[in-house]
Enzyme design. Structure first.
Site, PDB file in Angstrom:
ATOM      1  N   ASN A   1      38.612  43.562  43.649  1.00  0.00           N
ATOM      2  CA  ASN A   1      37.540  42.672  44.082  1.00  0.00           C
ATOM      3  C   ASN A   1      37.785  42.363  45.557  1.00  0.00           C
ATOM      4  O   ASN A   1      38.853  42.652  46.088  1.00  0.00           O
ATOM      5  CB  ASN A   1      37.452  41.412  43.204  1.00  0.00           C
ATOM      6  CG  ASN A   1      38.713  40.581  43.246  1.00  0.00           C
ATOM      7  OD1 ASN A   1      39.191  40.208  44.324  1.00  0.00           O
ATOM      8  ND2 ASN A   1      39.268  40.288  42.094  1.00  0.00           N
TER       9      ASN A   1
ATOM     10  N   ASP B   1      42.121  46.245  38.177  1.00  0.00           N
ATOM     11  CA  ASP B   1      42.754  45.445  39.233  1.00  0.00           C
ATOM     12  C   ASP B   1      43.923  44.628  38.677  1.00  0.00           C
ATOM     13  O   ASP B   1      45.037  44.658  39.210  1.00  0.00           O
ATOM     14  CB  ASP B   1      41.697  44.530  39.856  1.00  0.00           C
ATOM     15  CG  ASP B   1      42.119  43.898  41.165  1.00  0.00           C
ATOM     16  OD1 ASP B   1      43.072  44.387  41.800  1.00  0.00           O
ATOM     17  OD2 ASP B   1      41.471  42.917  41.567  1.00  0.00           O
TER      18      ASP B   1
END
Length: 169
Positions: A24, A34
């Site tokens: 992000n 992530d």
């Protein structure tokens, strides 16, 4: 000529020069790919991401761009973080998704990476339809001018693997 390989599995278990993180914009970790990369890679990745935020990316990494950090405890030399676009029914953002792959390969070239593992960027919480994401990813990597010798798309589940396999055929 870049060789393209598809595998179903966990991107954090890949042994490559660079693992691409579907990050992000904050670069400070999150969910999905992530979060998995930050958890398995350890605190060194987050430390370098914080330094990037304090210097070049105070407002976060822009969508479609890419930047590298150490890979920490991963079996790779680098993590290349790229921010995919959120899918929209009302606005064509496919150029931003393609940019994630192009920019990541450009960073890989700057680093001297010859093997790169990609996830299916933007297909998780950013809701990009898997078949279209596979089309954009494969077309972009095939067309890229890169020194990367092997790109492995590491697809998390059977749905993703099938979409990419169908598109590669």
């Amino acid at each position: 000529m870049t060789t393209i390989t598809l595998v179903q599995g966990d991107i954090t278990r890949q042994s490559v020069d660079a693992i691409v993180n579907a990050a992000n914009s904050s670069l400070l970790g999150g969910g999905g790919v992530d979060g998995a990369i930050h958890r398995r890679g350890g605190p060194a990745i987050l430390e370098e991401c914080r330094k990037l935020r304090a210097s070049r990316y105070g407002k976060g990494l822009p969508t479609g761009r890419a930047v590298a950090t150490t890979a920490g405890n991963l079996d790779a030399r680098w993590v290349i973080h790229t921010v995919g676009p959120v899918f929209s029914d009302s606005e064509d953002r496919s150029h931003l998704l393609a940019s994630c792959y192009r920019e990541s390969l450009g960073v890989a070239d700057e680093l001297g990476a010859r093997t790169v593992a990609f996830p299916a960027i933007s297909t998780g919480v950013y809701r990009w339809p898997m078949a279209d994401a596979a089309r954009i990813a494969l077309e972009t990597v095939r067309a890229a001018r890169t020194q990367v010798e092997e790109v492995t798309f590491v697809l998390f589940d059977e749905h993703a693997y099938t979409a990419f396999t169908d598109r590669l055929a």
